[in-house]
Design a protein around this motif. Structure first.
Motif, PDB file in Angstrom:
ATOM      1  N   ILE A 243     -80.478   2.874  -3.672  1.00 43.07           N
ATOM      2  CA  ILE A 243     -80.009   2.692  -2.300  1.00 43.07           C
ATOM      3  C   ILE A 243     -78.489   2.718  -2.295  1.00 43.07           C
ATOM      4  CG2 ILE A 243     -79.877   1.079  -0.355  1.00 43.07           C
ATOM      5  CD1 ILE A 243     -82.647   0.074  -1.157  1.00 43.07           C
ATOM      6  N   ALA A 244     -77.915   3.630  -1.523  1.00 44.44           N
ATOM      7  CA  ALA A 244     -76.455   3.662  -1.365  1.00 44.44           C
ATOM      8  C   ALA A 244     -76.034   2.685  -0.282  1.00 44.44           C
ATOM      9  CB  ALA A 244     -75.987   5.071  -1.024  1.00 44.44           C
ATOM     10  N   GLU A 245     -76.725   2.733   0.874  1.00 48.33           N
ATOM     11  CA  GLU A 245     -76.390   1.835   1.975  1.00 48.33           C
ATOM     12  C   GLU A 245     -77.451   1.904   3.062  1.00 48.33           C
ATOM     13  OE1 GLU A 245     -72.855   3.029   4.008  1.00 48.33           O
ATOM     14  OE2 GLU A 245     -73.454   5.128   4.141  1.00 48.33           O
ATOM     15  N   PHE A 246     -77.512   0.853   3.860  1.00 47.40           N
ATOM     16  CA  PHE A 246     -78.285   0.886   5.094  1.00 47.40           C
ATOM     17  C   PHE A 246     -77.434   1.552   6.165  1.00 47.40           C
ATOM     18  CE2 PHE A 246     -81.040  -1.866   2.936  1.00 47.40           C
ATOM     19  CZ  PHE A 246     -82.161  -2.164   3.702  1.00 47.40           C
ATOM     20  N   THR A 247     -78.084   2.279   7.060  1.00 43.62           N
ATOM     21  CA  THR A 247     -77.401   2.887   8.205  1.00 43.62           C
ATOM     22  C   THR A 247     -77.976   2.284   9.478  1.00 43.62           C
ATOM     23  OG1 THR A 247     -79.007   4.688   8.462  1.00 43.62           O
ATOM     24  CG2 THR A 247     -77.197   5.034   6.880  1.00 43.62           C
ATOM     25  N   GLU A 248     -77.504   2.731  10.611  1.00 41.27           N
ATOM     26  CA  GLU A 248     -78.031   2.223  11.880  1.00 41.27           C
ATOM     27  C   GLU A 248     -79.501   2.543  12.054  1.00 41.27           C
ATOM     28  OE1 GLU A 248     -75.303   3.853  11.436  1.00 41.27           O
ATOM     29  OE2 GLU A 248     -73.639   2.694  12.288  1.00 41.27           O
ATOM     30  N   THR A 249     -79.940   3.649  11.443  1.00 38.43           N
ATOM     31  CA  THR A 249     -81.313   4.123  11.674  1.00 38.43           C
ATOM     32  C   THR A 249     -82.185   4.093  10.427  1.00 38.43           C
ATOM     33  OG1 THR A 249     -80.605   6.410  11.271  1.00 38.43           O
ATOM     34  CG2 THR A 249     -80.577   5.613  13.563  1.00 38.43           C
ATOM     35  N   GLY A 250     -81.680   3.576   9.323  1.00 42.84           N
ATOM     36  CA  GLY A 250     -82.507   3.572   8.119  1.00 42.84           C
ATOM     37  C   GLY A 250     -81.711   3.321   6.861  1.00 42.84           C
ATOM     38  N   ILE A 251     -81.961   4.133   5.851  1.00 38.12           N
ATOM     39  CA  ILE A 251     -81.330   3.959   4.539  1.00 38.12           C
ATOM     40  C   ILE A 251     -80.844   5.303   4.028  1.00 38.12           C
ATOM     41  CG2 ILE A 251     -81.788   3.393   2.108  1.00 38.12           C
ATOM     42  CD1 ILE A 251     -83.756   1.276   3.056  1.00 38.12           C
ATOM     43  N   ARG A 252     -79.635   5.286   3.457  1.00 36.88           N
ATOM     44  CA  ARG A 252     -79.108   6.467   2.776  1.00 36.88           C
ATOM     45  C   ARG A 252     -79.212   6.212   1.277  1.00 36.88           C
ATOM     46  NH1 ARG A 252     -74.429   6.642   4.884  1.00 36.88           N
ATOM     47  NH2 ARG A 252     -74.996   8.135   6.533  1.00 36.88           N
ATOM     48  N   THR A 253     -79.814   7.129   0.542  1.00 43.25           N
ATOM     49  CA  THR A 253     -79.984   6.955  -0.892  1.00 43.25           C
ATOM     50  C   THR A 253     -78.756   7.463  -1.640  1.00 43.25           C
ATOM     51  OG1 THR A 253     -81.003   9.111  -1.321  1.00 43.25           O
ATOM     52  CG2 THR A 253     -82.454   7.314  -0.579  1.00 43.25           C
ATOM     53  N   ALA A 254     -78.721   7.162  -2.925  1.00 43.22           N
ATOM     54  CA  ALA A 254     -77.574   7.564  -3.754  1.00 43.22           C
ATOM     55  C   ALA A 254     -77.427   9.079  -3.822  1.00 43.22           C
ATOM     56  CB  ALA A 254     -77.726   6.981  -5.154  1.00 43.22           C
ATOM     57  N   SER A 255     -78.532   9.795  -3.693  1.00 40.28           N
ATOM     58  CA  SER A 255     -78.469  11.262  -3.731  1.00 40.28           C
ATOM     59  C   SER A 255     -78.110  11.859  -2.382  1.00 40.28           C
ATOM     60  CB  SER A 255     -79.809  11.828  -4.200  1.00 40.28           C
ATOM     61  OG  SER A 255     -80.833  11.533  -3.259  1.00 40.28           O
ATOM     62  N   GLY A 256     -77.953  11.020  -1.359  1.00 41.54           N
ATOM     63  CA  GLY A 256     -77.555  11.494  -0.039  1.00 41.54           C
ATOM     64  C   GLY A 256     -78.694  11.683   0.936  1.00 41.54           C
ATOM     65  N   GLN A 257     -79.931  11.399   0.523  1.00 40.74           N
ATOM     66  CA  GLN A 257     -81.068  11.569   1.423  1.00 40.74           C
ATOM     67  C   GLN A 257     -81.065  10.500   2.497  1.00 40.74           C
ATOM     68  OE1 GLN A 257     -84.847  11.638  -0.599  1.00 40.74           O
ATOM     69  NE2 GLN A 257     -86.016  12.142   1.237  1.00 40.74           N
ATOM     70  N   GLU A 258     -81.341  10.906   3.738  1.00 37.67           N
ATOM     71  CA  GLU A 258     -81.399   9.983   4.865  1.00 37.67           C
ATOM     72  C   GLU A 258     -82.858   9.656   5.159  1.00 37.67           C
ATOM     73  OE1 GLU A 258     -78.835   8.727   6.546  1.00 37.67           O
ATOM     74  OE2 GLU A 258     -77.152   9.934   5.806  1.00 37.67           O
ATOM     75  N   LEU A 259     -83.194   8.381   5.056  1.00 34.91           N
ATOM     76  CA  LEU A 259     -84.555   7.927   5.328  1.00 34.91           C
ATOM     77  C   LEU A 259     -84.537   7.101   6.603  1.00 34.91           C
ATOM     78  CD1 LEU A 259     -85.575   6.757   1.734  1.00 34.91           C
ATOM     79  CD2 LEU A 259     -86.026   8.973   2.804  1.00 34.91           C
ATOM     80  N   GLU A 260     -85.177   7.581   7.654  1.00 35.99           N
ATOM     81  CA  GLU A 260     -85.170   6.878   8.921  1.00 35.99           C
ATOM     82  C   GLU A 260     -86.316   5.868   8.971  1.00 35.99           C
ATOM     83  OE1 GLU A 260     -85.128   9.609  12.162  1.00 35.99           O
ATOM     84  OE2 GLU A 260     -83.016  10.130  11.833  1.00 35.99           O
ATOM     85  N   ALA A 261     -86.046   4.738   9.618  1.00 35.66           N
ATOM     86  CA  ALA A 261     -87.054   3.687   9.683  1.00 35.66           C
ATOM     87  C   ALA A 261     -86.843   2.807  10.907  1.00 35.66           C
ATOM     88  CB  ALA A 261     -87.012   2.830   8.423  1.00 35.66           C
ATOM     89  N   ASP A 262     -87.963   2.326  11.428  1.00 34.74           N
ATOM     90  CA  ASP A 262     -87.924   1.281  12.451  1.00 34.74           C
ATOM     91  C   ASP A 262     -88.027  -0.096  11.804  1.00 34.74           C
ATOM     92  OD1 ASP A 262     -88.118   3.187  14.718  1.00 34.74           O
ATOM     93  OD2 ASP A 262     -90.104   3.567  13.886  1.00 34.74           O
TER      94      ASP A 262
END
Length: 501
Positions: free
Chosen positions: A333-352
């Motif tokens: 996990i690189a960081e949480f975003t407003e809409t989910g999680i950004r992974t270390a490889s740059g993938q954006e995972l959206e979540a409620d």
């Protein structure tokens, strides 16, 4: 018994609450089992069970997330003395119902005091008893019980404070974050996108349960775990019940069958880990979606049984993957975003909703403040006596189960030993027993509570600094396998390392 007690103000009045022969801390699987053995072997002894929670069950009361179930078979997780009549893998509610039967059959409810949080235990050699201070949460009173013998059955983790790693940006996430240990009863995941952080038993249990109604569930793991997909009901149980075999016989036959399997797995995982690895990988392969990257997502960095193998009965976790209702992402996990999680490889995972199935914090004897004759007990400088008592701590035993086998298998062995110890004390006319290092043990090295080469789950490794130690020789070792201890503990010399007065 919930950990991390809150200290009462020093001017809080302490009310005397009475004396019992044995005080059991915890009313979960361990405490209820200990009470059964005590009552059966010493029916004239008085006893109480104290528990900080509002009801029985320990971990099965705390954990109420969707799909919660045993990750051991119930023929060995169930008590030796109480036949299990259900499926091999059972839901939390079924286990609570089983415990209720024991409470009713043994008439134990009258001995339990709920919402009684133990905060301190003081031993007096002059009085030959423990004074145990308890916060009664409903009334705000502090009570003092006294007892001749203290039996710690509070479990091994902090019920109130689960492990929550710190991640960057958590505060900016606009959705809901929940830990399985604090699952809200009104949380509705219907049609929602869910990320479950973690890869162990909790994650693999939760995901198939919530994937049925969620829009999609993503398991986000830093590294994979081992999984095994046995049937919910053992085929041998089906055969025996078809023959109308008495349930007591079925229970004992299945119990021995599962123990034999566990023993083989534990031995082979040490002697031929590559063989067990191949077996586990190949058993999963036909259950996975076509083209699934098993090397990336399901191949652990450790050898089999160096951490627990997660049980996924009937492969329900893999079925959710095949149906496209769940998926696995292996990344940091690189960081949480407003809409989910950004992974270390740059993938954006959206979540409620993000579920942090990140485990728990180990607790040394419920974080109770122990003193012996006025001196605080520093457990990090003490060693175990056969995984049952602690050096220099009189008239106190504890229950800690197995990691690689069912917890309850060890409870029965420990209870047998404790009851045998009490008989030995009677024979000697002793009112006090304390483990003490022998003259030849003076320079014995203090080894970690768990050898990382033996068992190295994250919750163990990050908690070693608060736990007691072990030595390099008997009787100061623990973490043995059930196959060894079922021979060793019933024959353990009760004069080796124990001093009676």
């Amino acid at each position: 018994m919930t950990s991390a007690p809150a200290s009462a103000p020093q001017d809080t009045a302490v009310e005397e609450a009475g004396h019992v022969d044995v005080l059991i801390v915890g009313a979960g699987v361990s405490g209820i089992g200990a009470a059964h053995h005590l009552q059966e072997s010493f029916p004239d002894r008085t006893f109480l069970l104290l528990d900080a929670q509002p009801d029985r069950g320990g971990t099965w009361w705390t954990h109420r997330y969707p799909g919660v179930r045993s990750d051991s078979d119930l023929f060995t997780y169930g008590y030796r003395f109480k036949p299990w009549r259900g499926p091999s893998i059972a839901a939390g509610e079924e286990i609570l119902a089983y415990l209720d039967e024991v409470l009713d059959e043994d008439d134990l409810r009258r001995h339990i005091r709920y919402r009684h949080r133990v905060v301190a235990a003081a031993w007096s050699s002059d009085e030959r008893r423990w004074a145990v201070e308890v916060d009664q949460e409903e009334t705000g009173r502090r009570l003092r019980f006294t007892t001749d013998f203290l039996w710690m059955c509070q479990g091994y983790y902090n019920h109130a404070e689960p492990y929550r790693p710190e991640w960057e940006g958590v505060d900016r996430f606009g959705g809901t974050i929940v830990h399985p240990q604090d699952w809200p009863a009104d949380l509705d995941l219907t049609g929602r996108r869910v990320i479950v952080i973690g890869s162990g038993s909790t994650a693999s249990t939760l995901i198939p349960a919530i994937a049925e109604t969620a829009d999609h569930v993503t398991m986000l793991q830093r590294s994979p775990s081992y999984y095994y997909a046995p049937p919910v009901t053992h085929e041998l149980a089906v055969q025996l019940r078809a023959l109308d075999i008495p349930e007591e016989w079925t229970h004992e036959i299945l119990r021995r069958q599962y123990m034999s399997q566990y023993h083989w797995l534990a031995r082979t995982s040490l002697d031929a880990p590559d063989e067990v690895h191949t077996y586990l990988m190949e058993s999963m392969r036909p259950l996975l979606p076509e083209g699934f990257d098993i090397e990336k997502h399901l191949t652990p960095r450790y050898r089999p049984w160096q951490q627990r193998i997660a049980i996924v009965p009937d492969g329900d976790f893999f079925a959710a993957l095949r149906a496209g209702k769940a998926s696995i992402v292996t990344d940091d996990i690189a960081e949480f975003t407003e809409t989910g999680i950004r992974t270390a490889s740059g993938q954006e995972l959206e979540a409620d909703v993000v579920v942090t199935a990140t485990g728990f914090n180990l607790s040394a004897f419920g974080d109770v403040a122990f003193t012996v004759d006025g001196e605080p007990v520093d457990f990090t400088r003490k060693v175990t006596w056969r995984g049952v008592m602690i050096s220099d701590v009189p008239n106190m035993a504890y229950v800690f189960g197995y990691f690689r086998h069912s917890w309850t298998l060890r409870l029965d062995l420990v209870a047998d030993l404790v009851c045998r110890l009490w008989e030995h004390m009677q024979d000697k006319g002793a009112t006090m027993v304390v483990p003490m290092l022998r003259p030849g043990d003076a320079d014995m090295p203090l080894l970690p509570w768990s050898d990382p080469e033996n068992f190295n789950s994250g919750y163990v490794m990050r908690s070693q600094h608060v736990l007691f130690k072990q030595g390099d020789r008997e009787p100061w070792t623990h973490m043995l396998e059930h196959e060894e201890e079922q021979e060793i503990l019933p024959k353990a010399d009760l004069d080796d390392g124990l001093v009676y007065r």
